[in-house]
Design a protein around this motif. Structure first.
Motif, PDB file in Angstrom:
ATOM      1  N   VAL A   1      -1.286 -94.879  61.587  1.00 25.04           N
ATOM      2  CA  VAL A   1      -2.660 -95.069  62.060  1.00 25.04           C
ATOM      3  C   VAL A   1      -3.101 -93.716  62.603  1.00 25.04           C
ATOM      4  O   VAL A   1      -2.534 -93.203  63.565  1.00 25.04           O
ATOM      5  CB  VAL A   1      -2.749 -96.149  63.153  1.00 25.04           C
ATOM      6  N   ALA A   2      -4.107 -93.130  61.966  1.00 20.73           N
ATOM      7  CA  ALA A   2      -4.458 -91.739  62.263  1.00 20.73           C
ATOM      8  C   ALA A   2      -5.666 -91.596  63.177  1.00 20.73           C
ATOM      9  O   ALA A   2      -5.798 -90.588  63.877  1.00 20.73           O
ATOM     10  CB  ALA A   2      -4.715 -90.993  60.955  1.00 20.73           C
ATOM     11  N   GLY A   3      -6.588 -92.561  63.168  1.00 19.98           N
ATOM     12  CA  GLY A   3      -7.780 -92.425  63.991  1.00 19.98           C
ATOM     13  C   GLY A   3      -8.625 -93.683  63.965  1.00 19.98           C
ATOM     14  O   GLY A   3      -8.371 -94.604  63.182  1.00 19.98           O
ATOM     15  N   PHE A   4      -9.618 -93.721  64.836  1.00 21.98           N
ATOM     16  CA  PHE A   4     -10.524 -94.865  64.878  1.00 21.98           C
ATOM     17  C   PHE A   4     -11.855 -94.431  65.472  1.00 21.98           C
ATOM     18  O   PHE A   4     -11.968 -93.379  66.107  1.00 21.98           O
ATOM     19  CB  PHE A   4      -9.949 -96.010  65.712  1.00 21.98           C
ATOM     20  N   ALA A   5     -12.852 -95.250  65.272  1.00 23.77           N
ATOM     21  CA  ALA A   5     -14.135 -95.062  65.949  1.00 23.77           C
ATOM     22  C   ALA A   5     -14.826 -96.406  66.089  1.00 23.77           C
ATOM     23  O   ALA A   5     -14.650 -97.296  65.250  1.00 23.77           O
ATOM     24  CB  ALA A   5     -15.030 -94.087  65.185  1.00 23.77           C
ATOM     25  N   MET A   6     -15.610 -96.530  67.149  1.00 21.73           N
ATOM     26  CA  MET A   6     -16.374 -97.742  67.410  1.00 21.73           C
ATOM     27  C   MET A   6     -17.797 -97.336  67.743  1.00 21.73           C
ATOM     28  O   MET A   6     -18.007 -96.436  68.549  1.00 21.73           O
ATOM     29  CB  MET A   6     -15.757 -98.520  68.578  1.00 21.73           C
ATOM     30  N   THR A   7     -18.755 -97.977  67.115  1.00 20.70           N
ATOM     31  CA  THR A   7     -20.164 -97.679  67.384  1.00 20.70           C
ATOM     32  C   THR A   7     -20.947 -98.963  67.560  1.00 20.70           C
ATOM     33  O   THR A   7     -20.489-100.046  67.188  1.00 20.70           O
ATOM     34  CB  THR A   7     -20.805 -96.875  66.231  1.00 20.70           C
ATOM     35  N   SER A   8     -22.139 -98.817  68.100  1.00 23.28           N
ATOM     36  CA  SER A   8     -23.061 -99.957  68.225  1.00 23.28           C
ATOM     37  C   SER A   8     -24.375 -99.613  67.547  1.00 23.28           C
ATOM     38  O   SER A   8     -24.910 -98.522  67.734  1.00 23.28           O
ATOM     39  CB  SER A   8     -23.301-100.274  69.707  1.00 23.28           C
ATOM     40  N   ASP A   9     -24.896-100.555  66.755  1.00 25.36           N
ATOM     41  CA  ASP A   9     -26.188-100.346  66.104  1.00 25.36           C
ATOM     42  C   ASP A   9     -27.322-100.300  67.126  1.00 25.36           C
ATOM     43  O   ASP A   9     -28.309 -99.586  66.934  1.00 25.36           O
ATOM     44  CB  ASP A   9     -26.486-101.479  65.116  1.00 25.36           C
ATOM     45  N   ALA A  10     -27.179-101.092  68.182  1.00 30.05           N
ATOM     46  CA  ALA A  10     -28.210-101.194  69.209  1.00 30.05           C
ATOM     47  C   ALA A  10     -29.580-101.487  68.597  1.00 30.05           C
ATOM     48  O   ALA A  10     -30.593-100.901  68.980  1.00 30.05           O
ATOM     49  CB  ALA A  10     -28.266 -99.910  70.051  1.00 30.05           C
TER      50      ALA A  10
END
Length: 402
Positions: free
Chosen positions: A250-259
């Protein structure tokens, strides 16, 4: 930052009751979607789902356990047993004190809610079982896994609709990467295929009555599934020192919100999550060979996701393979990212790309290589796993071949 690898995997879902069974079904493009078995089926407009059939919890759990385990917890414990056995880890002493479990689920004990609403409102009873609350609570599965395997470190549940599993696995990944734990059990589960669960989803008018056909011009909605996927995330040097089999990194991750909107997806939010995962993993876009798409089979999701992929990868998008295994096992809601991570592991480890089955007709708004109908052999060094949830919550994991 520590390196994080996967040393154990377990699952139960509509196409397989173990990881080997599931990967075989993915290679064969086998469909697990069929008419569901539930009470009051004649009152439902949608009668299909990716249901786990032939599952006999009474053969695995005693009467006392059955009083405490909703179906989503039963699935979790089944998958956790397989994952932890494969990892070869025994949680004792300092390892146990620092190891924990982070799981995702959107609804938790939906079957328990459904059964007890019937008891009170339909049957008119004024008392329910004293264990209803500990059986239906969203953290029940995580708590029972921690008790079953002596996991005394950080243990909790993430509930972010269809991104729950990816959010949970991202948290577990971060804990191992930061040195908080040498190993974490993570993944997710869901079981909403009961009358109340199906009826609630019917109300959204996003469900198909005849099948899941992601990216196809003939798609007409999503299909619910159920099951669990559980993994052991372990610090690389710890795994290497004990000679553990490594499935992927597992090399990386990201979390975002559309809002922006509670149900309509945003290409910009999805794009930022994919870009963020690659940036976190320090990987160039050109390194990605496969994306396991969120790919629900709804008109809005599929074209939005394809637009996001095209925006992020530019000309490289033409060289990418992207598929949705929801076409086989259905949409497991909070558990979906966990089961779909298996397709990424298969691509990286076995060089087999799971297909998007049910594909019938080209859609110019989904003009990517969606690996239609048949699995494909291809070497992949980097894969992304996408999850985009109601509420505009996006979570993407980046994985590498080891």
């Amino acid at each position: 930052m520590k390196r994080v690898v996967i040393t154990g995997a377990g699952t139960i879902n509509a196409i397989g009751k173990t990881v080997p069974e599931t990967l075989e079904a993915m290679r064969e493009g086998r469909c697990g979607i069929a008419e569901v078995e539930t009470r009051d089926l004649d009152r439902l407009g949608v009668r299909i789902g990716g249901q786990v059939k032939g599952f006999e919890p009474e053969a695995m759990f005693n009467r006392q356990q059955m009083a405490l385990y909703d179906r989503f917890t039963q699935f979790t414990l089944t998958a956790a047993r397989e994952a932890i056995a494969q990892s070869g880890l025994e949680f004792r002493g300092e390892l146990a004190a620092r190891a924990g479990v982070v799981l995702g689920t959107a609804g938790g004990g939906v079957h328990t809610w459904d059964e007890n609403y019937r008891t009170v409102y339909e049957e008119g009873k004024n008392r329910v079982h004293p264990f209803v609350v500990p059986k239906l609570m969203n953290n029940a599965a995580a708590s029972h896994v921690s008790m079953a395997y002596n996991l005394k470190g950080p243990s909790f549940t993430v509930s972010t609709a269809c991104a729950s599993s990816n959010h949970a696995m991202a948290q577990a990944f971060q804990m191992v990467r930061l040195g908080m734990s040498e190993a974490m059990v993570t993944g997710g589960s869901e079981s909403m295929l009961c009358f109340g669960g199906i009826k609630a989803w019917e109300g959204l008018r996003v469900m198909s009555k005849d099948g899941c056909r992601p990216f196809s011009a003939t798609r007409n909605g999503m299909v619910q599934g159920e099951g669990a996927g559980v993994f052991v995330f372990e610090e690389y040097e710890h795994a290497k020192a004990r000679g553990a089999e490594i499935l992927a990194e597992v090399a990386g991750f990201a979390m975002t919100s559309d809002a922006s909107d509670i149900v309509m997806p945003s290409a910009q939010g999805a794009a930022r999550a994919m870009e963020g995962a690659l940036a976190d993993a320090k990987l160039p876009k050109e390194a990605v060979g496969y994306i396991n798409a969120h790919g629900t089979g709804t008109a809005a999701n599929d074209k939005t996701e394809c637009a996001a992929v095209a925006d992020v990868f530019g000309t490289h998008a033409d060289d990418l393979m992207i598929s949705s295994t929801k076409s086989m096992h259905g949409h497991l809601i909070g558990g979906t990212g966990a089961v779909e991570l298996l397709a990424c592991i298969m691509a990286l480890r076995d060089s087999v790309i799971a297909p998007t089955i049910g594909y019938e007709e080209f859609d110019p708004e989904c003009a990517l290589d969606v690996v239609p109908n048949e699995a494909r052999e291809a070497r992949v060094d980097v894969a992304l796993s996408n999850a985009f949830a109601f509420g505009g919550l996006n979570a993407v994991l980046a994985l590498k071949r080891v």
